[in-house]
Design an enzyme around this catalytic site. Structure first.
Site, PDB file in Angstrom:
ATOM      1  N   CYS A  38       0.837  -1.191   0.000  1.00 48.25           N
ATOM      2  CA  CYS A  38       0.000   0.000   0.000  1.00 48.25           C
ATOM      3  C   CYS A  38       0.879   1.252   0.000  1.00 48.25           C
ATOM      4  O   CYS A  38       1.970   1.264   0.558  1.00 48.25           O
ATOM      5  CB  CYS A  38      -0.908  -0.009   1.230  1.00 48.25           C
ATOM      6  SG  CYS A  38      -1.995   1.424   1.369  1.00 48.25           S
ATOM      7  N   HIS A  43       4.906   5.742   2.419  1.00 50.35           N
ATOM      8  CA  HIS A  43       5.103   6.995   3.150  1.00 50.35           C
ATOM      9  C   HIS A  43       6.038   6.793   4.338  1.00 50.35           C
ATOM     10  O   HIS A  43       6.899   7.637   4.626  1.00 50.35           O
ATOM     11  CB  HIS A  43       3.763   7.528   3.663  1.00 50.35           C
ATOM     12  CG  HIS A  43       2.891   8.105   2.598  1.00 50.35           C
ATOM     13  ND1 HIS A  43       3.393   8.792   1.515  1.00 50.35           N
ATOM     14  CD2 HIS A  43       1.535   8.110   2.450  1.00 50.35           C
ATOM     15  CE1 HIS A  43       2.390   9.197   0.751  1.00 50.35           C
ATOM     16  NE2 HIS A  43       1.255   8.790   1.295  1.00 50.35           N
ATOM     17  N   HIS A  59       0.009  -3.589   6.374  1.00 49.61           N
ATOM     18  CA  HIS A  59      -1.268  -3.445   7.068  1.00 49.61           C
ATOM     19  C   HIS A  59      -2.463  -3.853   6.209  1.00 49.61           C
ATOM     20  O   HIS A  59      -3.598  -3.650   6.633  1.00 49.61           O
ATOM     21  CB  HIS A  59      -1.456  -1.982   7.511  1.00 49.61           C
ATOM     22  CG  HIS A  59      -1.550  -1.025   6.360  1.00 49.61           C
ATOM     23  ND1 HIS A  59      -0.441  -0.559   5.694  1.00 49.61           N
ATOM     24  CD2 HIS A  59      -2.616  -0.475   5.745  1.00 49.61           C
ATOM     25  CE1 HIS A  59      -0.836   0.245   4.719  1.00 49.61           C
ATOM     26  NE2 HIS A  59      -2.146   0.310   4.724  1.00 49.61           N
ATOM     27  N   CYS A 163      -7.510  -2.829   3.216  1.00 55.18           N
ATOM     28  CA  CYS A 163      -7.155  -1.409   3.276  1.00 55.18           C
ATOM     29  C   CYS A 163      -7.648  -0.669   2.041  1.00 55.18           C
ATOM     30  O   CYS A 163      -8.553   0.144   2.118  1.00 55.18           O
ATOM     31  CB  CYS A 163      -5.653  -1.199   3.445  1.00 55.18           C
ATOM     32  SG  CYS A 163      -5.188   0.558   3.480  1.00 55.18           S
TER      33      CYS A 163
END
Length: 361
Positions: A38, A43, A59, A163
């Protein structure tokens, strides 16, 4: 077990031998089947958001229950589950007011640095990530960090629901509450943006404008329900949307996490429209809007993980997929091994993929 460990920002992750303890009374041990890469993980890899290191990231995952703690009754070994970072307690003000995605109980939603679920034979602590740490062969999570799903749901697609799908689809249907016939612009057509496009299509939006600099992603967005496509490399996206709609959209869904695109989302609104910011804007960046436009009924709001009630929402998303109404097969650009995780993130940064998914043995 094997896990991908981030030691420093901007450095490749190390595939290391780590361990996890036995489940506590309200914990569940899961054999990870698939984990999606993701942009939010990127980030942290790039240091845009601080987090204690070394850590096992990840996640967005699905797997099979291996063992449960003594107080767990919701799942049993062998159950198929999706994990979610929106761990909820069910007792705090946020949960009881119908907003479990922003649960405030730090005894279940552990803050960075508090988790003790991962171990290894090195002197420094190995930190968990967002209560999941999915880039590992096993996950030890609180029982309120997962949802049980049908066994016939392919786990590689179920991982995406954990997610990307929930965040984009939920932003449209839960946060923005798009109604049939309304116009929607989606800025950024990665995994979350694609879910927003599909969410708007399923909600019955009258016009869906996909905005991205990648022509392949725009083509896929059209396949998934977008009625129009705008490439910011070819025209100003705000001007293009205003021209296409004759005055702006009812909803703009920002899925990139940049202050410039958040401002564009607000500026392309019709009177009374709402800009919903889904992307993770770095903490040191500010958003500037014309205050007078707020007096004209325009709204700027945020969305956390699609404002989800994931134990309700995710099984419904699974049903939509199995009915052929939610399209996820087209999302998966690559299935990789854990050893290929650094190359997978490099491909993401280069814009080569919508989603890469790690397959665990």
């Amino acid at each position: 077990m094997k896990a991908a460990v981030l030691h420093e920002p901007h450095q490749p992750m190390e595939i290391a031998d780590v361990a996890t303890r036995n489940p506590g009374p309200r914990e569940v041990l899961i054999a990870t089947a698939y984990a999606g890469l993701c942009h939010s993980d990127l980030h942290f890899i790039e240091g845009l958001f601080p987090h204690p290191l070394p850590a096992v990231l990840g996640h967005e995952a699905a797997g099979v229950v291996e063992a449960v703690g003594s107080h767990v009754t919701y799942v049993k070994p062998g159950d198929h589950v999706i994990t979610c970072l929106s761990v909820f307690c069910g007792e705090c003000e946020r949960c009881l007011s119908g907003n479990p995605s922003t649960c405030s109980d730090t005894t279940v939603k552990l803050p960075p640095g508090a988790s003790d679920r991962l171990e290894w034979d090195r002197p420094e602590s190995l930190h968990g990530f967002l209560n999941l740490s999915a880039f590992a062969e096993l996950m030890l999570v609180h029982e309120h960090a997962l949802v049980k799903i049908r066994d016939d749901m392919p786990l590689e697609k179920a991982a995406l629901v954990g997610c990307g799908v929930m965040t984009g689809f939920g932003a449209v249907n839960n946060t923005a509450q798009v109604r049939w016939g309304e116009t929607v612009a989606v800025i950024g057509c990665g995994g979350v943006g694609m879910a927003a496009v599909e969410g708007a299509h399923i909600a019955g939006a009258g016009r869906i404008i996909a905005i991205d600099t990648n022509s392949d992603k725009l083509e896929l967005a059209r396949m998934l329900g977008a009625t129009d496509a705008v490439n910011p490399l070819e025209s100003d996206p705000v001007e293009a949307v205003l021209e296409l709609t004759g005055g702006g959209v009812h909803h703009a869904i920002e899925c990139l996490g940049m202050n410039t695109t958040a401002e564009q989302a607000f500026n392309m609104l019709a009177l009374g429209g709402t800009a919903t910011i889904v992307g993770m804007i770095p903490a040191d960046q500010k958003i500037s809007v014309d205050g007078m436009q707020l007096l004209r009924g325009r709204t700027l709001k945020g969305s956390s993980m699609g404002s989800n009630r994931f134990r309700i929402d995710m099984p419904r998303l699974v049903e939509l997929y199995l009915q052929g109404r939610l399209h996820l097969d087209e999302w998966v650009s690559a299935v990789i091994t854990l050893d290929q995780i650094n190359e997978g993130f490099a491909d993401m940064k280069a814009g080569k993929v919508v989603r890469s998914v790690i397959k665990f043995d």
